[in-house]
Scaffold this active site. Sequence first.
Site, PDB file in Angstrom:
ATOM      1  N   CYS A  87      13.546  12.883  18.642  1.00 49.51           N
ATOM      2  CA  CYS A  87      13.061  13.034  17.266  1.00 49.51           C
ATOM      3  C   CYS A  87      11.666  13.654  17.201  1.00 49.51           C
ATOM      4  CB  CYS A  87      13.046  11.685  16.566  1.00 49.51           C
ATOM      5  SG  CYS A  87      14.584  10.751  16.732  1.00 49.51           S
ATOM      6  N   HIS A  96      15.481  13.202   7.665  1.00 48.43           N
ATOM      7  CA  HIS A  96      15.159  13.250   9.086  1.00 48.43           C
ATOM      8  C   HIS A  96      16.127  14.166   9.842  1.00 48.43           C
ATOM      9  CE1 HIS A  96      13.858  12.226  12.994  1.00 48.43           C
ATOM     10  NE2 HIS A  96      14.529  11.115  13.200  1.00 48.43           N
TER      11      HIS A  96
END
Length: 399
Positions: A86, A335
Amino acid sequence: MSKAYVVGAGQSDFGSFPEESYRSLFTTAYENALDSVPSGVSPGDIDEAYVGTLGVGGRQLGLSGPAVTEHVGLDGVPCTRVENACAAGGYAVRQAVMAVRSGMADVVLAGGFEVMTDVSGESVRYWLGVSGETEWERLSGTTFAGVYAQMARAHMETYDTTAEQLSRVAVKNHENGAKNPHAHLQFSCSLEDAQSAPTVAEPLTLYHCCPTTDGAACVLIVSEDVVEQYTDDRIRVAGVGAASDAVGLFQRETYTGIPASRQAATRAYETAGIGPEDVDFAEVHDCFAIAELLAYEDLGFCDRGHAGSFVESGATALDGELPINTSGGLKSKGHPIGATGTGQVVEVFKQLSGRAGDRQLETPRYGLTHNVGGSGGAAVVHVFERERERDSRTTEVDQ
């Protein structure tokens, strides 16, 4: 060593786009980044490119960087794919800054993309899980929601943090995201909504978890030798810090903080010559509500164990003393893994150049981004400074 400046940044909308591809989303972000540069940037000006992506669904794992840069016409420009879970986008920005500071390049593109909504929920969990510790977490059935739930429970038991304080993170970020035309979840939620939502992993409810998202974001970083060719509004990359740690939560010294975030922040503050008290606003990695609370403490915005009361006080609201996630954060903005870190820089660029529309803060000087990989196996922090006062403020150019 050359200074590095952000002269432009843009993103696609974040959300679910079955009609789009990763190339089309990247093209939108790239064109918006070029359009945001006051004096314009020609594709021929770009010396180097770094593109962050996890490759959810297995798309173009081998050459995903060149696959998008070639598509937008950057023929012959060396492009490197950056994969750090991420934190891939944030690390792509770091690589771009390093290329400029080293003198190897004058104009560098840092981008990121992900398409996550065109595969099944089971497949998404698999692709997210590859960023966790394999033998003792992923293969034993632990999801990232489960890992962060352990961190939340530990923080609650150690510091008396409450479920209501977790929910206040969601309420704040949804309120900000409702003002962001690029956000995935453009709606407000009440405290009751957040607290009464279905449980995902005790004590985390659905509103404590970010969505899976499609999107792309791009940032243009240039050297001090050429910055005046592109803008009079200097936004300097004042500080950079990064750190790695054990991938598995059980392998770390604490469940109530992310050591890599603390180390990355310390290095970023040292290179910027400032402390956390100087930061005017920040975009932090809130994949789950507890992650934002941990970031408050790891980044030095409040004392250890005080994050719950800090958000409860209103300090991190849009009109608070230290606004956090003015974009809506991962919770509301979304995200898309590879684009998350670059998307954070897009928001900082907008705030420091007066382009954030209804979310605009009043004359901020220092903005910070904080991007985490997995549950803390990697972290990267950037500090940005507005060096020169703007001649005039743009009122509504949120593009």
